[in-house]
Scaffold this motif. Structure first.
Motif, short mmCIF file in Angstrom:
data_model
loop_
_atom_site.label_atom_id
_atom_site.label_comp_id
_atom_site.label_asym_id
_atom_site.label_seq_id
_atom_site.Cartn_x
_atom_site.Cartn_y
_atom_site.Cartn_z
N ASP A 88 -44.18 33.08 -3.28
CA ASP A 88 -42.61 33.27 -3.57
C ASP A 88 -41.91 32.20 -3.95
N HIS A 89 -42.31 31.07 -3.22
CA HIS A 89 -41.75 29.77 -3.46
C HIS A 89 -41.81 29.21 -4.82
N THR A 90 -42.88 29.37 -5.19
CA THR A 90 -43.49 28.92 -6.45
C THR A 90 -42.64 29.72 -7.47
N PHE A 230 -27.30 29.39 -2.33
CA PHE A 230 -28.16 28.26 -1.82
C PHE A 230 -27.88 27.25 -2.66
N LEU A 231 -28.02 27.51 -3.92
CA LEU A 231 -27.64 26.34 -4.92
C LEU A 231 -26.30 25.80 -4.80
N PHE A 232 -25.54 26.46 -4.39
CA PHE A 232 -24.06 25.95 -4.43
C PHE A 232 -24.12 25.10 -3.07
N ALA A 234 -26.69 23.98 -1.15
CA ALA A 234 -27.60 22.77 -1.45
C ALA A 234 -26.98 21.43 -2.13
N GLY A 235 -26.31 22.07 -3.23
CA GLY A 235 -25.95 20.70 -3.98
C GLY A 235 -24.56 20.40 -3.82
N ALA A 236 -23.76 21.04 -3.03
CA ALA A 236 -22.31 20.64 -2.78
C ALA A 236 -21.88 21.21 -1.43
N THR A 285 -32.85 16.03 9.21
CA THR A 285 -33.94 16.76 9.60
C THR A 285 -34.02 17.98 9.14
N THR A 286 -35.40 18.57 8.77
CA THR A 286 -35.78 19.76 8.18
C THR A 286 -36.88 20.50 9.13
N ASN A 287 -36.89 21.69 8.83
CA ASN A 287 -38.01 22.18 9.78
C ASN A 287 -39.18 23.15 8.88
N VAL A 310 -37.52 14.48 11.39
CA VAL A 310 -36.72 13.63 11.62
C VAL A 310 -36.67 12.55 10.58
N PHE A 311 -35.92 13.09 9.34
CA PHE A 311 -36.04 11.71 8.44
C PHE A 311 -35.02 10.49 8.80
N ALA A 312 -34.22 10.93 9.52
CA ALA A 312 -33.23 9.73 10.04
C ALA A 312 -34.06 8.81 10.94
N LEU A 347 -35.30 19.68 -5.41
CA LEU A 347 -35.02 20.15 -6.68
C LEU A 347 -33.58 19.34 -7.38
N GLY A 348 -32.75 19.20 -6.43
CA GLY A 348 -31.71 18.49 -7.03
C GLY A 348 -31.66 16.93 -6.71
N GLY A 349 -32.80 16.49 -6.41
CA GLY A 349 -32.90 14.97 -6.22
C GLY A 349 -32.19 14.02 -7.33
N PRO A 350 -33.02 14.32 -8.56
CA PRO A 350 -32.57 13.48 -9.65
C PRO A 350 -31.10 13.81 -9.92
N LEU A 351 -30.48 15.10 -9.74
CA LEU A 351 -29.10 15.22 -10.13
C LEU A 351 -28.27 14.46 -9.02
N ALA A 352 -28.44 14.64 -7.74
CA ALA A 352 -27.64 13.77 -6.71
C ALA A 352 -27.86 12.33 -7.11
N VAL A 354 -28.06 10.56 -9.70
CA VAL A 354 -27.18 10.41 -11.04
C VAL A 354 -25.72 10.61 -10.76
N GLU A 355 -25.50 11.48 -9.85
CA GLU A 355 -24.04 11.90 -9.57
C GLU A 355 -23.56 10.61 -8.67
N ALA A 356 -24.35 10.09 -7.94
CA ALA A 356 -24.02 8.98 -6.97
C ALA A 356 -23.86 7.92 -7.68
C1 HEM Z 1 -34.51 20.95 -0.91
C2 HEM Z 1 -32.08 16.83 0.58
C3 HEM Z 1 -29.09 17.14 -3.13
C4 HEM Z 1 -31.14 21.41 -4.37
C5 HEM Z 1 -34.18 19.59 -0.29
C6 HEM Z 1 -34.75 19.06 0.78
C7 HEM Z 1 -34.26 17.92 1.17
C8 HEM Z 1 -33.19 17.86 0.40
C9 HEM Z 1 -34.52 16.90 2.25
C10 HEM Z 1 -36.18 19.43 1.45
C11 HEM Z 1 -36.06 20.29 2.85
C12 HEM Z 1 -37.49 20.80 3.16
O1 HEM Z 1 -38.35 20.30 2.97
O2 HEM Z 1 -37.34 21.77 4.05
C13 HEM Z 1 -30.91 16.52 -0.26
C14 HEM Z 1 -29.98 15.37 -0.29
C15 HEM Z 1 -29.29 15.78 -1.22
C16 HEM Z 1 -29.49 16.79 -2.09
C17 HEM Z 1 -30.27 14.38 0.71
C18 HEM Z 1 -28.16 14.86 -1.84
C19 HEM Z 1 -28.01 13.56 -1.64
C20 HEM Z 1 -29.22 18.57 -3.94
C21 HEM Z 1 -28.62 19.02 -4.96
C22 HEM Z 1 -29.14 20.03 -5.26
C23 HEM Z 1 -30.41 20.58 -4.13
C24 HEM Z 1 -27.52 18.26 -5.70
C25 HEM Z 1 -28.77 21.16 -6.37
C26 HEM Z 1 -28.63 22.18 -6.44
C27 HEM Z 1 -32.17 21.73 -3.37
C28 HEM Z 1 -33.26 22.69 -3.52
C29 HEM Z 1 -34.09 22.52 -2.47
C30 HEM Z 1 -33.73 21.39 -1.81
C31 HEM Z 1 -33.04 24.07 -4.36
C32 HEM Z 1 -35.32 23.42 -2.11
C33 HEM Z 1 -36.55 23.03 -3.06
C34 HEM Z 1 -37.55 23.88 -2.51
O3 HEM Z 1 -37.76 24.44 -1.60
O4 HEM Z 1 -38.60 23.93 -3.34
N1 HEM Z 1 -33.13 18.75 -0.61
N2 HEM Z 1 -30.63 17.52 -1.42
N3 HEM Z 1 -30.07 19.40 -3.41
N4 HEM Z 1 -32.42 20.98 -2.41
FE1 HEM Z 1 -31.66 19.25 -1.88
#
Ligand code: HEM
Length: 394
Positions: A88-90, A230-232, A234-236, A285-287, A310-312, A347-352, A354-356
């Motif tokens: 489902d994740h994929t 979630f996208l909202f 996670a991204g902001a 941190t994540t779980n 704990v990433f920190a 998924l949003g790493g490259p976006l974040a 670029v925003e920064a």
């Molecule tokens: C997943 C960090 C910005 C969308 C994750 C994970 C981390 C993370 C650590 C992995 C979680 C895990 O393995 O359990 C961050 C940080 C951000 C950021 C530090 C900003 C500096 C964003 C942005 C979006 C986003 C802008 C855009 C919507 C996602 C999504 C996932 C995710 C969709 C899930 C990916 C998956 O499960 O395959 N984020 N995030 N993130 N992030 Fe970000």
């Protein structure tokens, strides 16, 4: 938090402790860099609960402390792409992936720059303000709302939803759980109507997820609505990107030498952002959940146990990052893992990033004389490290 993490990393790097995660009596905390990375790459650790789930947790009574008031929250949260295991994740990630790829993000640059310029005009007009409320928060909110295709009232509703969800990070009383559940119900009702009434072919993220639904019921309505939310967040909404922009600016503005060096060598900006990510990871941190018993650092993590990496702590492991408590924008060497590792890599790493880059670069050019005008304050959340206020004058 960093001195505490250092103590654990040195004395008890795989630590069994209390957990604020509902449904788990405790969790394994992982503090060393190499253990964090190997767990995130190891398919014996997953996201979904074995033999039970967040919403109907009955199979293992000792782990079924999910309060009634939390069930709406978990009923939605378990649908998020980040909480799913393959396949489902994929399925969900593959739908979204092209829209967050570097090429797609590059096309957003002019729009991100325009939003930043607008916000900076406001700060300049007012002679200063709060860099979090006036800049680092509204910027990513505007960007992700446009990507999703959310009108202004929907954006406000999801901002409110995020506030309730963050309250749960600080205190899990019945009241905070109910607040989060009610906010989800309101957002879900709103989004359901929005999705049904909208034209197709708009190319935004609602369209992408709804399109997946049209072509063979790939995405259920529940999944669609939950993942828009979630996208909202996670991204902001969870202030991840706000955290990066805010702590990046805070670190640089309080270290004039490195701020000036950036002015002389703008090419250092990506490495400055990377260093801010390492030094103050917004997601601390994540779980994961162990699918079977696994030995890590001499301790046995049992099948079904919850694990918090704990990433920190990993980011300041001296075995990987020399002089780890020094913020240095010219740091080279190993990459940090603040965007995660493995199949759930952000998924949003490259976006974040670029925003920064745009936010910090534009501010430095437009308001070179900007200076701190009062103490910065951190948000009380544990899993996220985000500044609450950053007063400045110009
Ligand atoms: C997943 C960090 C910005 C969308 C994750 C994970 C981390 C993370 C650590 C992995 C979680 C895990 O393995 O359990 C961050 C940080 C951000 C950021 C530090 C900003 C500096 C964003 C942005 C979006 C986003 C802008 C855009 C919507 C996602 C999504 C996932 C995710 C969709 C899930 C990916 C998956 O499960 O395959 N984020 N995030 N993130 N992030 Fe970000």
């Amino acid at each position: 938090p960093y001195p505490i993490y250092r103590r654990f990393r040195e004395a008890d790097p795989v630590h069994w402790g209390l957990s604020s995660l509902a449904g788990f009596p405790g969790a394994w905390y992982i503090f060393r860099h190499d253990d964090v990375v190997s767990i995130l790459r190891d398919s014996r650790f997953g996201k979904e609960r074995p033999a039970t789930d967040f919403a109907t947790a009955d199979a293992r009574p000792e782990r079924t402390t999910v309060p009634e008031a939390a069930r709406t929250f978990f009923g939605t949260a378990r649908q998020w792409v980040v909480h799913r295991d393959p396949p489902d994740h994929t399925r969900l990630r593959d739908l979204l992936r092209p829209h967050f790829a570097p090429a797609a993000v590059a096309r957003l640059r002019p729009r991100i720059a325009a939003i930043a310029a607008d916000l900076l005009d406001g700060i300049a007009r007012r002679g200063g303000g709060d860099l979090i409320a006036d800049y680092a928060y509204p910027l990513p909110v505007a960007v992700i709302a446009e990507m999703i295709g959310l009108p202004a009232d929907g954006r406000d509703l999801l901002v409110e939803c995020s506030r309730h969800w963050q309250a749960v990070d600080v205190s899990t009383t019945d009241e905070t759980w109910r607040g989060a559940g009610d906010a989800i119900d309101a957002a879900r009702d709103y989004l359901r109507v929005l999705v049904r009434r909208r034209d197709r072919g708009t190319g935004d993220l609602i369209d992408v997820l709804a399109g997946g639904r049209d072509t063979g019921e790939v995405v259920s309505e529940d999944e669609l609505l939950a993942n828009i939310m979630f996208l909202f967040v996670a991204g902001a909404g969870f202030q991840t990107t706000t955290g990066l922009i805010g702590s990046g600016l805070h670190l640089l503005l309080s270290d004039r030498e490195q701020w000036d060096r950036l002015a002389d060598r703008p090419g250092l900006l990506p490495s400055a952002i990377d260093e801010a990510l390492r030094y103050e990871p917004p997601v601390q941190t994540t779980n994961r959940i162990a699918r079977e018993a696994v030995t890590v650092g001499g301790r046995t993590i049992g099948a079904g146990d919850s694990v918090l990496v704990v990433f920190a702590a990993a980011n300041r492991d001296p075995a990987v990052f020399p002089d780890p408590d020094r913020f240095d924008i010219t740091r080279t060497g190993r990459a940090n893992h603040s965007f995660g590792v493995g199949i759930h890599y952000c998924l949003g790493g490259p976006l974040a990033a670029v925003e920064a880059e745009i936010a910090i670069g534009a501010l430095r050019t437009r308001l070179p004389g900007l200076r701190p005008a009062g103490p910065a304050a951190w948000n009380p959340m544990v899993s996220l490290r985000v500044l609450q206020t950053l007063p400045v004058a110009c």
